[in-house]
Motif scaffolding. Structure first.
Motif, PDB file in Angstrom:
ATOM      1  N   MET A   1       0.860  -1.207   0.000  1.00 18.02           N
ATOM      2  CA  MET A   1       0.000   0.000   0.000  1.00 18.02           C
ATOM      3  C   MET A   1       0.887   1.246   0.000  1.00 18.02           C
ATOM      4  SD  MET A   1      -3.031   1.346   0.190  1.00 18.02           S
ATOM      5  CE  MET A   1      -3.644   3.001   0.519  1.00 18.02           C
ATOM      6  N   GLU A   2       0.699   2.125  -0.972  1.00 21.83           N
ATOM      7  CA  GLU A   2       1.444   3.368  -1.045  1.00 21.83           C
ATOM      8  C   GLU A   2       0.575   4.525  -0.565  1.00 21.83           C
ATOM      9  OE1 GLU A   2       4.576   3.992  -1.864  1.00 21.83           O
ATOM     10  OE2 GLU A   2       5.057   1.889  -2.191  1.00 21.83           O
ATOM     11  N   ILE A   3       1.198   5.518   0.069  1.00 27.39           N
ATOM     12  CA  ILE A   3       0.450   6.673   0.568  1.00 27.39           C
ATOM     13  C   ILE A   3      -0.319   7.343  -0.560  1.00 27.39           C
ATOM     14  CG2 ILE A   3       0.667   8.973   1.590  1.00 27.39           C
ATOM     15  CD1 ILE A   3       3.067   7.943   3.126  1.00 27.39           C
ATOM     16  N   SER A   4       0.306   7.443  -1.720  1.00 27.51           N
ATOM     17  CA  SER A   4      -0.299   8.170  -2.836  1.00 27.51           C
ATOM     18  C   SER A   4      -1.139   7.272  -3.744  1.00 27.51           C
ATOM     19  CB  SER A   4       0.799   8.841  -3.671  1.00 27.51           C
ATOM     20  OG  SER A   4       1.697   7.867  -4.165  1.00 27.51           O
TER      21      SER A   4
ATOM     22  N   TYR B   1      -5.968   5.925   7.520  1.00 30.80           N
ATOM     23  CA  TYR B   1      -7.191   6.100   6.729  1.00 30.80           C
ATOM     24  C   TYR B   1      -7.316   7.517   6.170  1.00 30.80           C
ATOM     25  CZ  TYR B   1     -11.936   5.577   5.057  1.00 30.80           C
ATOM     26  OH  TYR B   1     -13.040   5.525   4.238  1.00 30.80           O
ATOM     27  N   ALA B   2      -7.338   8.516   7.036  1.00 36.38           N
ATOM     28  CA  ALA B   2      -7.653   9.874   6.595  1.00 36.38           C
ATOM     29  C   ALA B   2      -6.695  10.387   5.521  1.00 36.38           C
ATOM     30  CB  ALA B   2      -7.673  10.826   7.786  1.00 36.38           C
ATOM     31  N   ILE B   3      -5.398  10.259   5.751  1.00 38.25           N
ATOM     32  CA  ILE B   3      -4.451  10.812   4.778  1.00 38.25           C
ATOM     33  C   ILE B   3      -4.567  10.107   3.427  1.00 38.25           C
ATOM     34  CG2 ILE B   3      -1.997  10.948   4.178  1.00 38.25           C
ATOM     35  CD1 ILE B   3      -1.402  11.795   7.004  1.00 38.25           C
ATOM     36  N   THR B   4      -4.614   8.781   3.445  1.00 41.91           N
ATOM     37  CA  THR B   4      -4.652   8.054   2.177  1.00 41.91           C
ATOM     38  C   THR B   4      -5.928   8.352   1.401  1.00 41.91           C
ATOM     39  OG1 THR B   4      -5.546   6.116   3.347  1.00 41.91           O
ATOM     40  CG2 THR B   4      -3.164   6.191   2.988  1.00 41.91           C
TER      41      THR B   4
ATOM     42  N   LEU C   1      -8.935  11.612  -2.755  1.00 39.43           N
ATOM     43  CA  LEU C   1     -10.084  12.485  -2.975  1.00 39.43           C
ATOM     44  C   LEU C   1      -9.677  13.849  -3.540  1.00 39.43           C
ATOM     45  CD1 LEU C   1     -13.181  12.738  -2.566  1.00 39.43           C
ATOM     46  CD2 LEU C   1     -12.687  13.666  -0.295  1.00 39.43           C
ATOM     47  N   THR C   2      -8.588  14.424  -3.007  1.00 42.73           N
ATOM     48  CA  THR C   2      -8.193  15.787  -3.372  1.00 42.73           C
ATOM     49  C   THR C   2      -7.018  15.856  -4.340  1.00 42.73           C
ATOM     50  OG1 THR C   2      -6.595  16.021  -1.558  1.00 42.73           O
ATOM     51  CG2 THR C   2      -8.906  16.531  -1.070  1.00 42.73           C
ATOM     52  N   ASN C   3      -6.279  14.749  -4.433  1.00 46.00           N
ATOM     53  CA  ASN C   3      -5.060  14.717  -5.246  1.00 46.00           C
ATOM     54  C   ASN C   3      -4.035  15.731  -4.755  1.00 46.00           C
ATOM     55  OD1 ASN C   3      -3.669  13.378  -7.319  1.00 46.00           O
ATOM     56  ND2 ASN C   3      -4.050  15.047  -8.756  1.00 46.00           N
ATOM     57  N   SER C   4      -4.108  16.068  -3.455  1.00 48.27           N
ATOM     58  CA  SER C   4      -3.186  17.034  -2.862  1.00 48.27           C
ATOM     59  C   SER C   4      -2.632  16.477  -1.553  1.00 48.27           C
ATOM     60  CB  SER C   4      -3.893  18.361  -2.600  1.00 48.27           C
ATOM     61  OG  SER C   4      -3.046  19.246  -1.876  1.00 48.27           O
ATOM     62  N   PRO C   5      -1.434  15.900  -1.581  1.00 50.16           N
ATOM     63  CA  PRO C   5      -0.853  15.373  -0.350  1.00 50.16           C
ATOM     64  C   PRO C   5      -0.725  16.429   0.748  1.00 50.16           C
ATOM     65  CG  PRO C   5       0.330  14.518  -2.236  1.00 50.16           C
ATOM     66  CD  PRO C   5      -0.601  15.570  -2.763  1.00 50.16           C
ATOM     67  N   LEU C   6      -0.271  17.637   0.407  1.00 54.72           N
ATOM     68  CA  LEU C   6      -0.077  18.668   1.434  1.00 54.72           C
ATOM     69  C   LEU C   6      -1.380  19.047   2.117  1.00 54.72           C
ATOM     70  CD1 LEU C   6       2.554  21.061  -0.211  1.00 54.72           C
ATOM     71  CD2 LEU C   6       2.897  19.411   1.644  1.00 54.72           C
ATOM     72  N   LEU C   7      -2.443  19.184   1.347  1.00 53.08           N
ATOM     73  CA  LEU C   7      -3.746  19.486   1.937  1.00 53.08           C
ATOM     74  C   LEU C   7      -4.203  18.332   2.825  1.00 53.08           C
ATOM     75  CD1 LEU C   7      -6.302  21.197   2.207  1.00 53.08           C
ATOM     76  CD2 LEU C   7      -7.151  20.106   0.103  1.00 53.08           C
TER      77      LEU C   7
END
Length: 221
Positions: A1-4, A147-150, A155-161
């Motif tokens: 599983m990758e973060i992105s 869960y939330a970050i991944t 959903l947003t395609n924005s890791p920083l957000l």
């Protein structure tokens, strides 16, 4: 599983985000209110398990959502725990601990009231505190990092957000312990555990970070 890695987003995912960011905390509040009405001793260290129970119930629901998304447990807890990842988590936790003291002194000089956090007890009272410490680390890392970050990235395609949202909501649930702790977590602790997550790509590494922190707070400091 990758973060992105993209995750199948559905209506259930939005429910999962609500549960992971704030829903479990609201459920814990409802449990505590019910316990108070029933006359439970909320000063007892055993009352800490009310929070753990709310987290466990919420995690069970979140796991069902993750399965429906096609991921399951491995889409929340992933990355393993190698010596290098342990070293990274340990170094960043040490930085968080070191930074706490000058920041807390600064808050004191600014006139902010002291915090009230942690459960202190002896004898059998150590048992629920230990269970609370482990549970909070395990469940909160599942909620806010695994869960939330991944899902937010998908959903947003924005890791920083996604990192920012996770950091803010995680910090916000600690406001109950005081403004000093909230500001410390917002500016130091949560960003550093998030950096641990990004560098190691492992929820197990952030669980280790969180668990060691909780044990130090409740049994050492």
């Amino acid at each position: 599983m990758e973060i992105s890695k993209k995750i199948h987003i559905s209506k259930m995912t939005y429910m999962g985000l609500f549960i992971s960011l704030i829903g479990f905390w609201l459920l814990a509040g409802a449990f505590y209110s019910t316990a108070a009405i029933l006359g439970a001793d909320l000063e007892s260290p055993w009352s800490a398990l009310i929070y753990t129970t709310a987290q466990a119930v919420s995690f069970a629901v979140l796991l069902k959502i993750a399965v429906a998304e096609g991921g399951g447990f491995a889409s929340i807890y992933f990355g393993g725990l190698t010596p290098r990842k342990i070293g990274t988590a340990t170094a960043l936790l040490a930085a968080a601990i070191v930074l706490y003291y000058p920041l807390d002194l600064l808050f004191s000089q600014a006139g902010l009231p002291p915090d009230n956090f942690g459960y202190r007890s002896g004898g059998l009272g150590l048992v629920p505190v230990a269970l609370w410490a482990v549970g909070a680390a395990f469940f909160e890392e599942a909620f806010y990092r695994g869960y939330a970050i991944t899902r937010l990235i998908s959903l947003t395609n924005s890791p920083l957000l996604s990192y920012a949202v996770s950091i803010f909501f995680f910090s916000a649930i600690h406001l109950i312990f005081g403004v000093r702790l909230f500001l410390y977590i917002l500016t130091v602790w949560a960003p550093l555990v998030t950096v641990t997550f990004v560098i190691t790509r492992s929820t197990w590494a952030t669980f280790y970070f969180h668990l060691v922190n909780n044990l130090l707070v409740n049994f050492v400091t």
